[in-house]
Design a protein around this motif. Structure first.
Motif, PDB file in Angstrom:
ATOM      1  N   PRO A  84       0.801  -1.233   0.000  1.00 36.26           N
ATOM      2  CA  PRO A  84       0.000   0.000   0.000  1.00 36.26           C
ATOM      3  C   PRO A  84       0.832   1.281   0.000  1.00 36.26           C
ATOM      4  O   PRO A  84       0.326   2.345  -0.335  1.00 36.26           O
ATOM      5  N   ARG A  85       2.135   1.172   0.357  1.00 37.91           N
ATOM      6  CA  ARG A  85       2.978   2.381   0.390  1.00 37.91           C
ATOM      7  C   ARG A  85       3.755   2.574  -0.915  1.00 37.91           C
ATOM      8  O   ARG A  85       4.419   3.582  -1.105  1.00 37.91           O
ATOM      9  N   LEU A  86       3.721   1.555  -1.798  1.00 36.34           N
ATOM     10  CA  LEU A  86       4.627   1.598  -2.952  1.00 36.34           C
ATOM     11  C   LEU A  86       4.035   2.342  -4.147  1.00 36.34           C
ATOM     12  O   LEU A  86       3.009   1.946  -4.692  1.00 36.34           O
ATOM     13  N   ALA A  87       4.728   3.403  -4.555  1.00 33.99           N
ATOM     14  CA  ALA A  87       4.360   4.081  -5.801  1.00 33.99           C
ATOM     15  C   ALA A  87       5.161   3.488  -6.956  1.00 33.99           C
ATOM     16  O   ALA A  87       4.668   3.385  -8.077  1.00 33.99           O
ATOM     17  N   LEU A  88       6.413   3.111  -6.671  1.00 32.93           N
ATOM     18  CA  LEU A  88       7.289   2.595  -7.728  1.00 32.93           C
ATOM     19  C   LEU A  88       8.159   1.475  -7.187  1.00 32.93           C
ATOM     20  O   LEU A  88       8.683   1.570  -6.070  1.00 32.93           O
ATOM     21  N   VAL A  89       8.304   0.427  -7.986  1.00 30.36           N
ATOM     22  CA  VAL A  89       9.302  -0.608  -7.707  1.00 30.36           C
ATOM     23  C   VAL A  89      10.333  -0.512  -8.831  1.00 30.36           C
ATOM     24  O   VAL A  89       9.986  -0.605 -10.019  1.00 30.36           O
ATOM     25  N   LEU A  90      11.582  -0.269  -8.461  1.00 34.54           N
ATOM     26  CA  LEU A  90      12.660  -0.185  -9.450  1.00 34.54           C
ATOM     27  C   LEU A  90      13.575  -1.377  -9.236  1.00 34.54           C
ATOM     28  O   LEU A  90      14.199  -1.502  -8.172  1.00 34.54           O
ATOM     29  N   TRP A  91      13.633  -2.259 -10.231  1.00 29.00           N
ATOM     30  CA  TRP A  91      14.319  -3.531 -10.014  1.00 29.00           C
ATOM     31  C   TRP A  91      15.331  -3.805 -11.126  1.00 29.00           C
ATOM     32  O   TRP A  91      15.077  -3.474 -12.286  1.00 29.00           O
ATOM     33  N   PRO A  92      16.470  -4.436 -10.799  1.00 22.27           N
ATOM     34  CA  PRO A  92      17.434  -4.779 -11.861  1.00 22.27           C
ATOM     35  C   PRO A  92      17.053  -6.102 -12.535  1.00 22.27           C
ATOM     36  O   PRO A  92      16.409  -6.949 -11.915  1.00 22.27           O
ATOM     37  N   GLY A  93      17.491  -6.267 -13.775  1.00 21.30           N
ATOM     38  CA  GLY A  93      17.317  -7.561 -14.434  1.00 21.30           C
ATOM     39  C   GLY A  93      18.340  -8.537 -13.895  1.00 21.30           C
ATOM     40  O   GLY A  93      18.018  -9.627 -13.422  1.00 21.30           O
ATOM     41  N   VAL A  94      19.608  -8.138 -13.962  1.00 25.43           N
ATOM     42  CA  VAL A  94      20.714  -8.904 -13.377  1.00 25.43           C
ATOM     43  C   VAL A  94      21.413  -7.965 -12.400  1.00 25.43           C
ATOM     44  O   VAL A  94      21.746  -6.839 -12.766  1.00 25.43           O
ATOM     45  N   GLN A  95      21.599  -8.425 -11.168  1.00 23.77           N
ATOM     46  CA  GLN A  95      22.225  -7.583 -10.138  1.00 23.77           C
ATOM     47  C   GLN A  95      23.707  -7.394 -10.495  1.00 23.77           C
ATOM     48  O   GLN A  95      24.413  -8.367 -10.761  1.00 23.77           O
ATOM     49  N   TYR A  96      24.165  -6.154 -10.478  1.00 21.15           N
ATOM     50  CA  TYR A  96      25.493  -5.861 -11.037  1.00 21.15           C
ATOM     51  C   TYR A  96      26.639  -6.501 -10.262  1.00 21.15           C
ATOM     52  O   TYR A  96      27.672  -6.845 -10.834  1.00 21.15           O
ATOM     53  N   LEU A  97      26.460  -6.693  -8.948  1.00 19.71           N
ATOM     54  CA  LEU A  97      27.566  -7.181  -8.125  1.00 19.71           C
ATOM     55  C   LEU A  97      27.539  -8.712  -7.990  1.00 19.71           C
ATOM     56  O   LEU A  97      28.554  -9.380  -8.139  1.00 19.71           O
ATOM     57  N   SER A  98      26.367  -9.236  -7.719  1.00 17.22           N
ATOM     58  CA  SER A  98      26.275 -10.683  -7.490  1.00 17.22           C
ATOM     59  C   SER A  98      26.021 -11.469  -8.771  1.00 17.22           C
ATOM     60  O   SER A  98      26.226 -12.675  -8.814  1.00 17.22           O
TER      61      SER A  98
END
Ligand SMILES: Cc1ncc(COP(=O)(O)O)c(C=O)c1O
Length: 427
Positions: A184-198
């Motif tokens: 209920p608090r989320l306006a945007l979810v920003l997610w990576p396709g492949v995590q840059y470090l792991s």
């Protein structure tokens, strides 16, 4: 006698239907003129040999035509500059799993992220937070925090999901539980396709569906995913996505980036946006009228006219992707990375920890390796590797990243890199 990996590497190379693509690239050489083993395409892809011809053709058109090069070309197959970005649309759409109206080559990644957030991060009432992962690439974090500030919000509106203590990758159940709890608090979810470090590859379809079910808009950072793993952005229903083209897309340092806007937002002149003349209706652009009418689709988010010389190498690279086909590239990439994993495990055993998921479905090309050494000593291993002509990279405090790239790396490259890593660790 050759080490066992090298023997089987040669066999695997002999059976590789894509092996000939390596000759389409310039491979760096060391001071002695020996070909380096380049496993750093997750940072900067190698230069397609055809890139120079693409750039020189545009330089030649500029030389011969000056301003007329915007609309004319002097040779067969000329690409007048006015619609230059359009030449990338087909190739990018294929890699993104999108239609041409949903993609555009423009700007750089972080700028595109800002432009997308201007339109798609619309905090309202209690729905005023952004969800990211805890180890998000710093530029994304800075961009999100500055967008929050732009709306009079602050770091309290940034929600982060972290791996569990002692773990390096995120668990799906933790991502899903956070989406449900914070929904209920989320306006945007920003997610990576492949995590840059792991190097962790996420189930973007499932994350997008869960985030949207919770009422959030979904944006994706595909810097480490596009050209690396198959994407289905349209079917996954992501609202927007952004990427750079200098990694797996081999378009050169600082090359033009890219952006996806889902077709359901194509006809939304109502969306607020930071406009510029290149996003304005093409038929009326040169009427120089006072009112902005966005081009339907992703092109409507363009601001300035495209940087032709930084887009030319992208066209050279997309042509190679078209010929090789992403499905075949992914098949080879899975084999290459699995081969590297097995070789590291058998040669180095407990001296290293691979933090990238061991399941091929949860990773792209990259393997991130931590050495069981103090940070300084681990860093010296990285320096020894570089001196031995093996180019990977180092991320503080203790992680080495390698990405064997299906378009230009061989199984023998991987075997040579693992030999050099073993020698560096022993030394
Ligand atoms: C995951 C990720 N996001 C964002 C960026 C920033 O890219 P740019 O400098 O093109 O804005 C990078 C650069 O490497 C990256 O890896």
């Amino acid at each position: 006698m050759a080490a066992p990996e090298v023997a089987s590497a040669s066999e695997l190379d002999a059976r590789d239907p894509l092996a000939h693509f390596a000759a389409e690239f310039h491979h760096p050489v060391d001071a002695a003129g020996r070909k380096a083993v380049y496993l750093c395409g997750h940072s900067l892809g190698l230069q397609p040999k055809a890139a120079a011809a693409y750039v020189s053709q545009d330089l030649a058109e500029w030389q011969r035509l000056g301003v007329l090069g915007h609309t004319q070309g002097t040779r067969a197959g000329a690409r007048p500059w006015i619609g230059y970005h359009e030449h990338a649309a087909r190739g990018l759409a294929a890699l993104a799993g999108a239609s041409e109206i949903e993609v555009v080559a423009m700007n750089s990644l972080t700028i595109n992220l800002h432009l997308m957030m201007v339109s798609f991060f619309r905090p309202a009432g209690p729905r005023n937070c952004v969800l990211i992962e805890k180890s998000a690439f710093p530029s994304d974090r800075y961009a999100v925090l500055s967008q929050l500030g732009f709306h009079g919000l602050d770091a309290r509106h940034l929600i982060e999901v972290a791996p569990r203590p002692g773990e390096h990758v995120l668990r799906s159940e933790d991502i899903m539980a956070t989406l449900e709890r914070e929904g209920p608090r989320l306006a945007l979810v920003l997610w990576p396709g492949v995590q840059y470090l792991s190097g962790q590859l996420f189930d973007l379809g499932a994350i997008t569906a869960a985030a949207q079910a919770a009422g959030a808009v979904v944006g994706l950072d595909l810097a480490h995913a596009i050209g690396n793993v198959p994407l289905e952005l349209h079917d996954w229903n992501a609202d927007f996505a952004v990427w750079c083209s200098y990694k797996y897309l081999n378009a050169g340092p600082g090359a033009i980036g890219g952006c996806f806007v889902h077709a359901r937002h194509a006809q939304r002149p109502d969306l607020p946006r930071f406009a510029g003349w290149w996003g304005h209706d093409k038929a009326r652009r040169f009427e120089m009228g006072p009112d902005f009418h966005p081009i339907p689709g992703a092109e409507g988010w363009q601001v300035s006219n495209p940087p032709v010389l930084s887009a030319a190498p992208l066209l050279a690279s997309l042509e190679l992707f078209g010929r090789a086909g992403l499905a075949r590239l992914r098949e080879k990439s899975v084999q290459l990375t699995a081969f590297m994993q097995r070789s590291i495990q058998s040669r180095l055993g407990g001296a290293v920890e691979i933090i990238t998921p061991l399941d091929a479905a949860q990773r792209g090309s990259q393997l991130s390796v931590r050495l069981a050494l103090p940070s300084q000593a681990a860093r010296r291993c990285h320096e020894r590797l570089t001196a031995a002509g093996v180019i990977g990279d180092w991320r503080e405090p203790d992680t080495l990243r390698f990405a064997p790239i299906a378009l230009y790396n061989s199984f023998r490259d991987v075997a040579a890199a693992v030999d050099a890593l073993a020698a560096a660790v022993e030394a």
